[in-house]
Each structure stands twice: as C-alpha cells, then as structure tokens.
Design a protein around this motif. Structure first.
Motif, short mmCIF file in Angstrom:
data_model
loop_
_atom_site.label_atom_id
_atom_site.label_comp_id
_atom_site.label_asym_id
_atom_site.label_seq_id
_atom_site.Cartn_x
_atom_site.Cartn_y
_atom_site.Cartn_z
N UNK A 154 0.83 -1.21 0.00
CA UNK A 154 0.00 0.00 0.00
C UNK A 154 0.86 1.26 0.00
N UNK A 155 2.00 1.21 0.69
CA UNK A 155 2.89 2.38 0.72
C UNK A 155 3.38 2.73 -0.68
N UNK A 156 3.60 1.73 -1.52
CA UNK A 156 4.03 2.00 -2.90
C UNK A 156 2.96 2.78 -3.65
N UNK A 157 1.69 2.38 -3.49
CA UNK A 157 0.61 3.10 -4.16
C UNK A 157 0.43 4.48 -3.53
N UNK A 158 0.62 4.57 -2.21
CA UNK A 158 0.51 5.85 -1.50
C UNK A 158 1.57 6.83 -2.00
N UNK A 159 2.78 6.34 -2.21
CA UNK A 159 3.86 7.21 -2.69
C UNK A 159 3.58 7.73 -4.09
N UNK A 160 2.79 7.00 -4.85
CA UNK A 160 2.39 7.46 -6.18
C UNK A 160 1.34 8.57 -6.08
N UNK A 161 0.84 8.79 -4.86
CA UNK A 161 -0.06 9.92 -4.62
C UNK A 161 -1.54 9.64 -4.80
N UNK A 162 -1.91 8.39 -4.98
CA UNK A 162 -3.33 8.12 -5.26
C UNK A 162 -3.96 7.18 -4.25
#
Length: 189
Positions: A154-162
């Motif tokens: 989830x952190x990877x998707x969070x870092x993408x900003x969405x």
C-alpha cells in the motif's frame, strides 16, 4: 472521496487472542467502527476484506452491525487470495468465516485454484489495493506481523499519490481502553 475501503491487520494469534470473546476484540472492533463510520459519513460504499482471521473478520462483523444500525449503503466484499483458504482452519474458525461469507454482498477469489504458494498472497495484496481507495490497517510497525506485507504494498501506491493509509495502532487501542475506564469511573461519581 473513498468509495472502497480495504481493511486488514493482525490475525488473532499474532495478538495472543485465542478466544472469540477476548476483551481486546471489543476495542479492536471499536477502533474499526470509528474508522468505517468516518468514511461512511463521507460516502463509503464498500468494505473489502480477503477473509483472513482476526482483523478482517472483525471488520466484517462491524459492517454487519452498521448495516443493522441504518448504514444500508455499506456493502461487504470478500476477495480471497485462493480457493478454500479456510481448508486447514479449525471448525470454530471455519464457522466464523462461513458466517461472514453468508452475509457478504460479493465473494470472489483472485486465484481460482487452491493454495500453491506465497505468490498468490502477493497477487491478492496487489489486486485488493488496486481495487480500493483507502486502506484501514490495524498494524504497528513496532510489532511486525503478517500486515507488514500489505502495508508495504500500500505504501508504494501511497507514494504514487493516489492512495491513503489509515493505521490503527496499539496506542489507538490504549486510548479507547482509557476512555472507557474514564467513562465507567464517571458513572460511579
């Protein structure tokens, strides 16, 4: 606005919980309810779980309770990583799982095969994160456990900003316990 909330977290044995009526369960469910209610008031429509024992099934029970309280727009989706994930569970846990499936609005599996390996769990994590807008995660990085894997994905998707991650930590549970103790002490005054 989050329309789909993924909920995950610790399994009971990771918390030392071996009874369905363990006192901690009440506070875990309160913390989940607080998060779900906040999102429901903002238009949440779906709660998504993968059907894991512990946090995920407690979250399903919270959804069922909220539906009875008038949150009829809330729906529960159970997307398992593979077929028959409950195959090696105790009879008591199978009954619990089956009761959640019976109340779910949508049930599917990412892999249409029985367990083959950890790759199915990684695929499930990617899939459910992709299909959700927010993650409510009962996880404290200071006490590692199985939620670490979905948290990192989830952190990877969070870092993408969405994507948004809302964590429930042991500190959050402690606050709920202390609030209840204060309220019960007030009632004796």
């Amino acid at each position: 606005m989050a329309k789909v909330a993924l909920i995950s977290g610790y399994k009971p044995f990771e918390l030392g919980i071996f009874q369905m009526d363990h006192p901690s369960v009440k506070f875990i469910k309160q913390a989940l309810k607080k998060q779900i209610l906040h999102l429901a008031d903002e238009g949440l429509e779906w709660v998504l779980i993968s059907g894991q024992l512990g946090t995920e099934l407690w979250a399903a029970e919270v959804v069922f309770d909220l539906q009875l309280e008038g949150y009829h727009q809330l729906q529960l989706a159970v997307i398992t990583p593979f077929y028959e994930q409950e195959q090696n569970w105790s009879d008591k846990n199978k009954e619990w799982y089956e009761s959640v499936l019976a109340g779910a609005d949508f049930i599917e599996s990412v892999s249409h095969k029985p367990y083959e390996g950890p790759h199915q769990l990684r695929l499930k994590n990617q899939f459910v994160i992709e299909k959700s807008d927010i993650l409510i995660l009962f996880y404290d990085p200071e006490k590692e456990g199985s939620p670490k894997f979905i948290y990192e994905a989830a952190k990877q998707k969070d870092e993408a900003g969405s994507y948004e991650i809302r964590q429930i930590t042991f500190y959050d549970l402690q606050v709920l316990v202390e609030e209840e103790q204060m309220n019960s002490n007030d009632s004796y005054d």
